[in-house]
Design an enzyme around this catalytic site. Structure first.
Site, PDB file in Angstrom:
ATOM      1  N   ASN A  39       0.805  -1.232   0.000  1.00 61.73           N
ATOM      2  CA  ASN A  39       0.000   0.000   0.000  1.00 61.73           C
ATOM      3  C   ASN A  39       0.825   1.262   0.000  1.00 61.73           C
ATOM      4  O   ASN A  39       0.282   2.363   0.152  1.00 61.73           O
ATOM      5  CB  ASN A  39      -0.991   0.013   1.177  1.00 61.73           C
ATOM      6  CG  ASN A  39      -2.073  -1.040   0.944  1.00 61.73           C
ATOM      7  OD1 ASN A  39      -2.459  -1.266  -0.208  1.00 61.73           O
ATOM      8  ND2 ASN A  39      -2.499  -1.701   1.987  1.00 61.73           N
ATOM      9  N   ASP A  64      -1.885  -7.814 -10.631  1.00 64.44           N
ATOM     10  CA  ASP A  64      -3.216  -7.224 -10.467  1.00 64.44           C
ATOM     11  C   ASP A  64      -3.354  -6.541  -9.107  1.00 64.44           C
ATOM     12  O   ASP A  64      -4.029  -5.530  -8.974  1.00 64.44           O
ATOM     13  CB  ASP A  64      -4.284  -8.322 -10.607  1.00 64.44           C
ATOM     14  CG  ASP A  64      -4.229  -8.949 -11.988  1.00 64.44           C
ATOM     15  OD1 ASP A  64      -4.509 -10.148 -12.124  1.00 64.44           O
ATOM     16  OD2 ASP A  64      -3.891  -8.223 -12.939  1.00 64.44           O
ATOM     17  N   ARG A  85       1.393 -20.797  -6.407  1.00 63.16           N
ATOM     18  CA  ARG A  85       0.602 -20.915  -5.170  1.00 63.16           C
ATOM     19  C   ARG A  85      -0.875 -21.102  -5.495  1.00 63.16           C
ATOM     20  O   ARG A  85      -1.614 -21.788  -4.800  1.00 63.16           O
ATOM     21  CB  ARG A  85       0.827 -19.697  -4.290  1.00 63.16           C
ATOM     22  CG  ARG A  85       0.295 -18.377  -4.857  1.00 63.16           C
ATOM     23  CD  ARG A  85       0.688 -17.215  -3.954  1.00 63.16           C
ATOM     24  NE  ARG A  85       0.071 -15.937  -4.298  1.00 63.16           N
ATOM     25  CZ  ARG A  85       0.578 -15.073  -5.183  1.00 63.16           C
ATOM     26  NH1 ARG A  85       1.686 -15.367  -5.826  1.00 63.16           N
ATOM     27  NH2 ARG A  85      -0.042 -13.936  -5.435  1.00 63.16           N
TER      28      ARG A  85
HETATM   29  C1  16C Z   1      -8.621 -28.723 -14.463  1.00 56.78           C
HETATM   30  C2  16C Z   1      -8.052 -27.386 -14.792  1.00 56.78           C
HETATM   31  C3  16C Z   1      -8.961 -26.318 -14.277  1.00 56.78           C
HETATM   32  C4  16C Z   1      -8.358 -24.976 -14.583  1.00 56.78           C
HETATM   33  C5  16C Z   1      -9.317 -23.905 -14.121  1.00 56.78           C
HETATM   34  C6  16C Z   1      -8.830 -22.594 -14.593  1.00 56.78           C
HETATM   35  C7  16C Z   1      -9.737 -21.507 -14.100  1.00 56.78           C
HETATM   36  C8  16C Z   1      -8.879 -20.328 -13.855  1.00 56.78           C
HETATM   37  C9  16C Z   1      -9.688 -19.079 -13.934  1.00 56.78           C
HETATM   38  C10 16C Z   1      -8.750 -17.972 -13.566  1.00 56.78           C
HETATM   39  C11 16C Z   1      -9.554 -16.758 -13.242  1.00 56.78           C
HETATM   40  C12 16C Z   1      -8.606 -15.715 -12.789  1.00 56.78           C
HETATM   41  C13 16C Z   1      -9.416 -14.560 -12.334  1.00 56.78           C
HETATM   42  C14 16C Z   1      -8.465 -13.485 -11.987  1.00 56.78           C
HETATM   43  C15 16C Z   1      -8.471 -12.964 -10.767  1.00 56.78           C
HETATM   44  C16 16C Z   1      -7.512 -11.885 -10.468  1.00 56.78           C
HETATM   45  O1  16C Z   1      -8.175 -10.666 -10.262  1.00 56.78           O
HETATM   46  C17 16C Z   1      -6.805 -12.232  -9.162  1.00 56.78           C
HETATM   47  C18 16C Z   1      -5.705 -11.249  -8.914  1.00 56.78           C
HETATM   48  O2  16C Z   1      -4.703 -11.454  -9.816  1.00 56.78           O
HETATM   49  N1  16C Z   1      -6.233 -13.546  -9.295  1.00 56.78           N
HETATM   50  C19 16C Z   1      -6.647 -14.491  -8.463  1.00 56.78           C
HETATM   51  O3  16C Z   1      -7.477 -14.329  -7.595  1.00 56.78           O
HETATM   52  C20 16C Z   1      -6.028 -15.811  -8.691  1.00 56.78           C
HETATM   53  C21 16C Z   1      -7.124 -16.775  -9.020  1.00 56.78           C
HETATM   54  C22 16C Z   1      -6.453 -17.973  -9.577  1.00 56.78           C
HETATM   55  C23 16C Z   1      -7.423 -19.115  -9.549  1.00 56.78           C
HETATM   56  C24 16C Z   1      -6.666 -20.343  -9.993  1.00 56.78           C
HETATM   57  C25 16C Z   1      -7.599 -21.518  -9.927  1.00 56.78           C
HETATM   58  C26 16C Z   1      -6.828 -22.775 -10.297  1.00 56.78           C
HETATM   59  C27 16C Z   1      -7.844 -23.885 -10.283  1.00 56.78           C
HETATM   60  C28 16C Z   1      -7.149 -25.239 -10.329  1.00 56.78           C
HETATM   61  C29 16C Z   1      -8.239 -26.269 -10.022  1.00 56.78           C
HETATM   62  C30 16C Z   1      -7.719 -27.668 -10.289  1.00 56.78           C
HETATM   63  C31 16C Z   1      -8.886 -28.623 -10.078  1.00 56.78           C
HETATM   64  C32 16C Z   1      -8.483 -30.043 -10.512  1.00 56.78           C
HETATM   65  C33 16C Z   1      -8.063 -30.870  -9.314  1.00 56.78           C
HETATM   66  C34 16C Z   1      -7.981 -32.329  -9.636  1.00 56.78           C
HETATM   67  N1  ATP Z   2       7.248  -3.292  -1.587  1.00 54.36           N
HETATM   68  C1  ATP Z   2       6.289  -4.162  -1.255  1.00 54.36           C
HETATM   69  N2  ATP Z   2       6.463  -5.061  -0.270  1.00 54.36           N
HETATM   70  C2  ATP Z   2       5.500  -5.942   0.023  1.00 54.36           C
HETATM   71  N3  ATP Z   2       4.305  -6.033  -0.597  1.00 54.36           N
HETATM   72  C3  ATP Z   2       4.088  -5.151  -1.578  1.00 54.36           C
HETATM   73  C4  ATP Z   2       5.050  -4.184  -1.973  1.00 54.36           C
HETATM   74  N4  ATP Z   2       4.534  -3.456  -3.000  1.00 54.36           N
HETATM   75  C5  ATP Z   2       3.300  -3.939  -3.238  1.00 54.36           C
HETATM   76  N5  ATP Z   2       3.024  -4.970  -2.394  1.00 54.36           N
HETATM   77  C6  ATP Z   2       1.783  -5.764  -2.329  1.00 54.36           C
HETATM   78  O1  ATP Z   2       2.045  -7.041  -2.934  1.00 54.36           O
HETATM   79  C7  ATP Z   2       0.796  -7.580  -3.354  1.00 54.36           C
HETATM   80  C8  ATP Z   2       0.976  -8.471  -4.544  1.00 54.36           C
HETATM   81  O2  ATP Z   2       1.580  -7.760  -5.549  1.00 54.36           O
HETATM   82  P1  ATP Z   2       1.208  -8.106  -7.074  1.00 54.36           P
HETATM   83  O3  ATP Z   2      -0.256  -8.111  -7.267  1.00 54.36           O
HETATM   84  O4  ATP Z   2       2.024  -7.205  -7.922  1.00 54.36           O
HETATM   85  O5  ATP Z   2       1.750  -9.586  -7.278  1.00 54.36           O
HETATM   86  P2  ATP Z   2       0.879 -10.920  -7.346  1.00 54.36           P
HETATM   87  O6  ATP Z   2      -0.183 -10.875  -6.301  1.00 54.36           O
HETATM   88  O7  ATP Z   2       1.827 -12.042  -7.376  1.00 54.36           O
HETATM   89  O8  ATP Z   2       0.192 -10.784  -8.786  1.00 54.36           O
HETATM   90  P3  ATP Z   2      -1.352 -11.029  -9.121  1.00 54.36           P
HETATM   91  O9  ATP Z   2      -2.090 -10.034  -8.249  1.00 54.36           O
HETATM   92  O10 ATP Z   2      -1.422 -10.724 -10.590  1.00 54.36           O
HETATM   93  O11 ATP Z   2      -1.696 -12.454  -8.791  1.00 54.36           O
HETATM   94  C9  ATP Z   2      -0.065  -6.381  -3.701  1.00 54.36           C
HETATM   95  O12 ATP Z   2      -1.289  -6.534  -3.011  1.00 54.36           O
HETATM   96  C10 ATP Z   2       0.691  -5.181  -3.191  1.00 54.36           C
HETATM   97  O13 ATP Z   2      -0.158  -4.358  -2.373  1.00 54.36           O
END
Ligand code: 16C
Ligand code: ATP
Ligand code: CA
Length: 559
Positions: free
Chosen positions: A181, A205, A318
């Site tokens: 922040n 993001d 992760r």
């Molecule tokens: C079988 C394969 C299934 C694949 C499913 C893929 C769906 C992925 C949809 C991704 C949507 C991302 C939305 C973006 C949100 C961002 O504002 C936010 C900040 O960066 N990212 C996340 O919250 C990070 C969110 C990341 C979510 C990742 C979810 C991964 C799901 C894996 C599930 C495996 C199930 C199979 C187990 C046998």
């Molecule tokens: N210098 C810093 N030290 C620690 N945390 C920070 C610093 N600068 C920003 N952050 C925080 O780190 C968090 C994650 O940063 P960022 O979103 O760029 O990476 P990410 O979470 O791996 O990517 P994504 O959001 O696309 O999954 C943000 O919520 C941000 O507020």
């Protein structure tokens, strides 16, 4: 295409051949001159095909005197060296070249002139045309998150982006954040925004979300708007935001330029692209919580995020690990979703009308009907609790997702809601009801292929302007309630049924653009086109080469 007046045209040398170079206010084009070609063996001598080439002025990044490259050691370079002694003065034009999958690269072309005067004239005329492009940023405020994603934000910026900004004569004030922040607070208070044409976020993001909060809060404060009012009409931000992707999901960058490549994004910033974007404002009990531009997810995506926060050291992986773990726990959550459907939109979540550059759906202003809602009697009724136009759905959900954009990202190329629009003033509310693991797996899998992820009996999707969520079990008034054992308080504040239920299985949390919200009962409202990005939306895939289309070249033909 109207004939553009020629600004300059001369015979120059390009790759040891004579070319006619012509510049008008839209295009720089060059064509080989017949006489300079060796007599080919037959008429169809393809090696000497006099094809014309051209570059749009708005995609020229810079023009400068060619730096002499001293490294002429091989024979052919020596020959070129002698040749270039004849044409001792040369200038180089740097321009955008499209490569595969929406990626852009900086390419260059060098012309040799016989006289220094002519060379300087060309440089000056092209530079003048570039200075007329009013939307190009000249000075930027850059925030770098050194820890996001794979922790290489700083090196990405220094190695890939700074040289391009320098070449385009863009001055950048760089701030490397020292704590979470830092960027938001600096933007909110100290930053002197009048000095800059835009703000650049180097990170993921979450980092974008910080810049978004800083900029929007600052704009509302400067205009005396209280963002705590759920139905306050927010003032759009004038400064554009640029993203240099260095995070784990980077879905905002991906959905606005079609790739998460830093060089491509830097080039979109340099050419001064502009893409409006909706922002969702989230409130709890009439107190402002957060803004969201990509995903507001309760249930699955909220639990994935909660679990992944403890595994930040794993970097982007992760999410996959927590994803599998959350998938296996297969929790569902009871609650009530109420929403205001977007009446007269041009599209709907299942119409395959993808949001692309120059999107007609986004350019379609919500008609007076929707604006009437703001001042209509329905609104008064709703505010008094009677909500006629609103739909109400009660049920048990695996996931409740509100996507105000497609959320396309490397994990899911078409995104959570493939037909969602960046700037149409709506969000797609996706409700995934309680179902079997196998069914949910099928649903998830469709995010990675061409199948329609909404074509399930347990999935429904609505295009909305506002929505609310109320969990079935009242959330604890404050977090210390969680620690108190039910005996002391007589009954546990959250579930009257069995007192030993553990909190996590009846409550998820909201994933708001990758950050966890502190409350589960929320009210969300879509603010249409509140911000602008240095982007142009995802371009339609076409052989986008200026110089092949005859009409452009015909414009250059001598009258
Ligand atoms: C079988 C394969 C299934 C694949 C499913 C893929 C769906 C992925 C949809 C991704 C949507 C991302 C939305 C973006 C949100 C961002 O504002 C936010 C900040 O960066 N990212 C996340 O919250 C990070 C969110 C990341 C979510 C990742 C979810 C991964 C799901 C894996 C599930 C495996 C199930 C199979 C187990 C046998
Ligand atoms: N210098 C810093 N030290 C620690 N945390 C920070 C610093 N600068 C920003 N952050 C925080 O780190 C968090 C994650 O940063 P960022 O979103 O760029 O990476 P990410 O979470 O791996 O990517 P994504 O959001 O696309 O999954 C943000 O919520 C941000 O507020
Ligand atoms: Ca939208």
């Amino acid at each position: 295409m109207e004939k553009q007046p020629r600004l300059l045209s001369s015979k120059l040398v390009h790759k040891q051949r004579q070319v006619e170079v012509v510049l008008n206010s839209r295009i720089l084009a060059w064509k080989e001159i017949e006489s300079s070609r060796k007599r080919g063996s037959g008429l169809n001598d393809t090696s000497g095909t006099a094809h014309s080439r051209g570059v749009q002025v708005c995609e020229i990044l810079a023009v400068q005197k060619t730096e002499e490259d001293e490294s002429t050691n091989t024979r052919s370079q020596k020959k070129a060296k002698q040749y270039s002694l004849l044409y001792a003065h040369s200038f180089t034009v740097f321009y955008v070249k499209r490569t595969r999958q929406h990626q852009w690269r900086c390419s260059e072309v060098t012309f040799h002139c016989a006289s220094q005067g002519l060379c300087e004239q060309w440089i000056q005329v092209i530079a003048e045309q570039l200075s007329l492009l009013a939307n190009r940023p000249k000075s930027l405020l850059v925030y770098i998150n050194p820890y996001g994603g794979k922790q290489c934000g700083q090196s990405i910026y220094e190695q890939k982006v700074a040289p391009l900004f320098h070449r385009a004569c863009i001055s950048a004030d760089v701030i490397v954040t020292e704590y979470a922040n830092h960027a938001r607070d600096h933007l909110k208070t100290e930053a002197n925004l009048d000095k800059y044409d835009g703000v650049v976020c180097v990170g993921g993001d979450g980092m974008f979300s910080e810049i978004l909060h800083g900029l929007v809060s600052r704009t509302q404060t400067d205009h005396g708007v209280d963002q705590n009012q759920p139905d306050a009409v927010l003032v759009p931000c004038s400064l554009h935001i640029g993203i240099i992707p260095a995070g784990s999901t980077d879905c905002i960058c991906f959905a606005t330029i079609g790739t998460n490549d830093p060089v491509t994004s830097a080039l979109h910033i340099i050419v001064g692209d502009s893409q409006p974007m909706d922002v969702c404002s989230v409130h709890h009990n009439n107190v402002f919580l957060r803004y969201s531009v990509s995903l507001l997810g309760y249930g699955f995506y909220g639990d994935v995020l909660t679990d992944s926060e403890r595994k930040r050291w794993l970097g982007p992986a992760r999410y996959d690990l927590s994803g599998v773990k959350t998938f296996l726990s297969h929790n569902f959550y009871e609650g009530t979703v109420s929403f205001l459907p977007a009446e007269d939109t041009m599209g709907n979540p299942r119409d395959k009308l993808r949001c692309r550059s120059g999107c007609h759906v986004c350019q379609h202003k919500p008609s007076s009907k929707d604006n009437q809602w703001e001042m209509s009697e329905e609104k008064e009724k709703f505010d008094k609790g009677d909500s006629s136009d609103w739909n109400v759905i009660h049920g048990k959900f695996i996931a409740i997702n509100a996507a105000s954009m497609s959320c396309a990202c490397p994990r899911s190329p078409k995104g959570l809601s493939p037909s969602a629009h960046l700037a149409d003033g709506t969000a797609d509310l996706i409700l995934v009801r309680k179902c079997s693991r196998l069914d949910f797996f099928r649903h998830l899998l469709r995010h990675t292929n061409k199948d329609d992820q909404f074509d399930h009996s347990f999935v429904e999707v609505h295009r909305v302007r506002k929505f609310r969520f109320q969990p079935q079990h009242q959330e604890p008034v404050s977090l210390e309630d969680l620690s108190e054992t039910p005996k002391k308080t007589g009954f546990s504040p959250m579930c009257s049924a069995q007192t030993n239920c553990n909190y996590s299985s009846i409550h998820s949390s909201w994933n708001c653009d990758g950050e966890i919200l502190p409350h589960t009962a929320i009210q969300v409202s879509v603010q249409c086109q509140l911000i602008r990005l240095f982007a142009r939306g995802i371009e339609e895939q076409q052989p986008h080469c200026v110089f092949e289309d005859p009409c452009t070249l015909q414009a250059l033909e001598p009258h």
